[in-house]
Design a protein around this motif. Structure first.
Motif, PDB file in Angstrom:
ATOM      1  N   ARG A  38      64.703  64.173  31.806  1.00 40.37           N
ATOM      2  CA  ARG A  38      65.355  63.133  31.095  1.00 40.37           C
ATOM      3  C   ARG A  38      64.133  62.138  31.096  1.00 40.37           C
ATOM      4  O   ARG A  38      63.297  61.896  31.814  1.00 40.37           O
ATOM      5  CB  ARG A  38      65.985  62.533  32.192  1.00 40.37           C
ATOM      6  N   LEU A  39      63.835  61.717  29.839  1.00 41.43           N
ATOM      7  CA  LEU A  39      62.647  60.919  29.446  1.00 41.43           C
ATOM      8  C   LEU A  39      63.295  59.699  28.507  1.00 41.43           C
ATOM      9  O   LEU A  39      64.228  59.749  27.964  1.00 41.43           O
ATOM     10  CB  LEU A  39      61.838  61.837  28.636  1.00 41.43           C
ATOM     11  N   ASP A  40      62.650  58.468  28.522  1.00 42.36           N
ATOM     12  CA  ASP A  40      62.830  57.582  27.921  1.00 42.36           C
ATOM     13  C   ASP A  40      62.544  57.852  26.628  1.00 42.36           C
ATOM     14  O   ASP A  40      61.810  58.832  26.161  1.00 42.36           O
ATOM     15  CB  ASP A  40      62.271  56.289  28.334  1.00 42.36           C
ATOM     16  N   ALA A  41      62.899  56.860  25.529  1.00 39.65           N
ATOM     17  CA  ALA A  41      62.579  57.110  24.048  1.00 39.65           C
ATOM     18  C   ALA A  41      61.098  57.387  23.745  1.00 39.65           C
ATOM     19  O   ALA A  41      60.416  57.002  24.669  1.00 39.65           O
ATOM     20  CB  ALA A  41      62.971  55.779  23.139  1.00 39.65           C
ATOM     21  N   THR A  42      60.502  58.298  23.026  1.00 42.07           N
ATOM     22  CA  THR A  42      59.241  58.337  22.582  1.00 42.07           C
ATOM     23  C   THR A  42      58.751  58.138  21.411  1.00 42.07           C
ATOM     24  O   THR A  42      59.897  58.083  20.536  1.00 42.07           O
ATOM     25  CB  THR A  42      59.051  60.005  22.763  1.00 42.07           C
ATOM     26  N   ARG A  43      57.524  58.213  20.926  1.00 39.62           N
ATOM     27  CA  ARG A  43      57.329  57.621  19.485  1.00 39.62           C
ATOM     28  C   ARG A  43      55.966  58.542  19.303  1.00 39.62           C
ATOM     29  O   ARG A  43      55.062  58.826  20.160  1.00 39.62           O
ATOM     30  CB  ARG A  43      56.984  56.322  19.513  1.00 39.62           C
ATOM     31  N   GLU A  44      55.955  59.234  17.921  1.00 40.23           N
ATOM     32  CA  GLU A  44      55.046  59.988  17.581  1.00 40.23           C
ATOM     33  C   GLU A  44      53.698  59.289  17.837  1.00 40.23           C
ATOM     34  O   GLU A  44      53.462  58.316  17.263  1.00 40.23           O
ATOM     35  CB  GLU A  44      55.272  60.553  16.180  1.00 40.23           C
ATOM     36  N   GLN A  45      52.858  60.069  18.383  1.00 40.99           N
ATOM     37  CA  GLN A  45      51.569  59.706  18.259  1.00 40.99           C
ATOM     38  C   GLN A  45      50.447  60.674  18.820  1.00 40.99           C
ATOM     39  O   GLN A  45      49.911  60.756  19.780  1.00 40.99           O
ATOM     40  CB  GLN A  45      51.000  58.371  19.243  1.00 40.99           C
ATOM     41  N   PRO A  46      50.208  61.629  17.842  1.00 43.30           N
ATOM     42  CA  PRO A  46      49.450  62.942  18.163  1.00 43.30           C
ATOM     43  C   PRO A  46      47.947  62.583  18.528  1.00 43.30           C
ATOM     44  O   PRO A  46      47.203  63.173  19.178  1.00 43.30           O
ATOM     45  CB  PRO A  46      49.288  63.700  16.965  1.00 43.30           C
ATOM     46  N   ASP A  47      47.325  61.387  18.345  1.00 43.80           N
ATOM     47  CA  ASP A  47      46.083  60.831  18.602  1.00 43.80           C
ATOM     48  C   ASP A  47      45.897  60.115  19.952  1.00 43.80           C
ATOM     49  O   ASP A  47      45.059  59.720  20.241  1.00 43.80           O
ATOM     50  CB  ASP A  47      45.316  60.141  17.422  1.00 43.80           C
ATOM     51  N   HIS A  48      46.946  60.115  20.678  1.00 48.50           N
ATOM     52  CA  HIS A  48      46.986  59.542  21.883  1.00 48.50           C
ATOM     53  C   HIS A  48      45.957  60.296  22.774  1.00 48.50           C
ATOM     54  O   HIS A  48      45.960  61.456  22.858  1.00 48.50           O
ATOM     55  CB  HIS A  48      48.572  59.399  22.794  1.00 48.50           C
ATOM     56  N   PRO A  49      45.199  59.575  23.563  1.00 49.29           N
ATOM     57  CA  PRO A  49      43.912  60.100  24.292  1.00 49.29           C
ATOM     58  C   PRO A  49      44.765  61.463  25.125  1.00 49.29           C
ATOM     59  O   PRO A  49      43.877  62.380  25.429  1.00 49.29           O
ATOM     60  CB  PRO A  49      43.363  59.087  25.018  1.00 49.29           C
ATOM     61  N   VAL A  50      45.630  61.067  26.044  1.00 46.31           N
ATOM     62  CA  VAL A  50      46.202  62.303  26.715  1.00 46.31           C
ATOM     63  C   VAL A  50      46.765  63.171  26.215  1.00 46.31           C
ATOM     64  O   VAL A  50      46.535  64.496  26.308  1.00 46.31           O
ATOM     65  CB  VAL A  50      47.313  61.626  27.672  1.00 46.31           C
ATOM     66  N   LEU A  51      47.467  63.157  24.955  1.00 44.83           N
ATOM     67  CA  LEU A  51      47.945  64.303  24.234  1.00 44.83           C
ATOM     68  C   LEU A  51      46.846  65.083  23.383  1.00 44.83           C
ATOM     69  O   LEU A  51      46.856  66.161  23.358  1.00 44.83           O
ATOM     70  CB  LEU A  51      48.926  63.602  23.230  1.00 44.83           C
ATOM     71  N   ALA A  52      45.722  64.270  22.797  1.00 45.01           N
ATOM     72  CA  ALA A  52      44.642  64.734  22.220  1.00 45.01           C
ATOM     73  C   ALA A  52      43.925  65.880  23.355  1.00 45.01           C
ATOM     74  O   ALA A  52      43.467  67.093  23.123  1.00 45.01           O
ATOM     75  CB  ALA A  52      43.814  63.665  21.820  1.00 45.01           C
ATOM     76  N   GLN A  53      43.875  65.327  24.550  1.00 43.92           N
ATOM     77  CA  GLN A  53      43.349  66.128  25.405  1.00 43.92           C
ATOM     78  C   GLN A  53      44.155  67.494  25.838  1.00 43.92           C
ATOM     79  O   GLN A  53      43.643  68.365  25.954  1.00 43.92           O
ATOM     80  CB  GLN A  53      42.901  65.445  26.872  1.00 43.92           C
TER      81      GLN A  53
END
Length: 167
Positions: A38-53
């Motif tokens: 279960r997660l709160d709402a998310t927004r697309e952000q492929p360049d987020h530093p954690v996601l990029a890593q």
């Protein structure tokens, strides 16, 4: 707290990755049950530093160039669940452990069923390698990504040359 999301196209399907500003929150499966993590709402952000890593490390893992992940983690769960998920991080690449082994590792040897339940709610699939947990007799047991995917991941880690199967 804001959550950010992107999709990583892997040999085992399109994996939704979710991060906070603190770390990786979830690695989900294409057909994940909505109430498993279960997660709160998310927004697309492929360049987020954690996601990029995470994308770089997942690409290396699936290319056979990485055996462990080095990412900041931010899983959401109870203290017991987090203790199980932390124990998963200690299972060596290419090896398996039983639910009983994990229960003993966290100092709760009689909590095998609870360990199984926590394993099933592991939000950090592959990173906290719940696919490396098997039944006491070595049999493959439940896995949110499906038993075929679990088999593929274990074969990949054991160098058995599984052909990629894009879903």
């Amino acid at each position: 707290m804001s959550l950010f999301r992107t999709i990583f196209q892997s040999p085992v399907g399109a994996l939704p990755l979710v991060a906070s500003d603190t770390g990786l929150v979830a690695v989900l499966w294409p057909d994940d049950a909505p109430d498993r993590v279960r997660l709160d709402a998310t927004r697309e952000q492929p360049d987020h530093p954690v996601l990029a890593q995470a994308i770089v490390q997942f690409a290396a893992y699936f290319a056979g160039e990485r055996t462990m992940f080095d990412l900041p983690l931010d899983p959401r769960g109870t203290d017991f669940q987090r203790s199980v998920w932390t124990a998963l991080l200690d299972i060596p690449f290419g090896e398996t452990r039983s639910y009983g082994d994990i229960a003993r590792a966290i100092g709760r040897p009689s909590a095998v069923r609870a360990v199984g339940a926590a394993n099933g709610r592991n939000p950090l699939s592959i990173v906290a390698p719940c696919h490396r947990v098997v039944g006491s007799n070595g049999a493959l047991t439940g896995f949110a990504g499906g038993l075929e995917t679990k088999r593929w991941l274990l074969a990949h880690e054991q160098g058995q040359g599984q052909e990629p199967r894009l879903l």
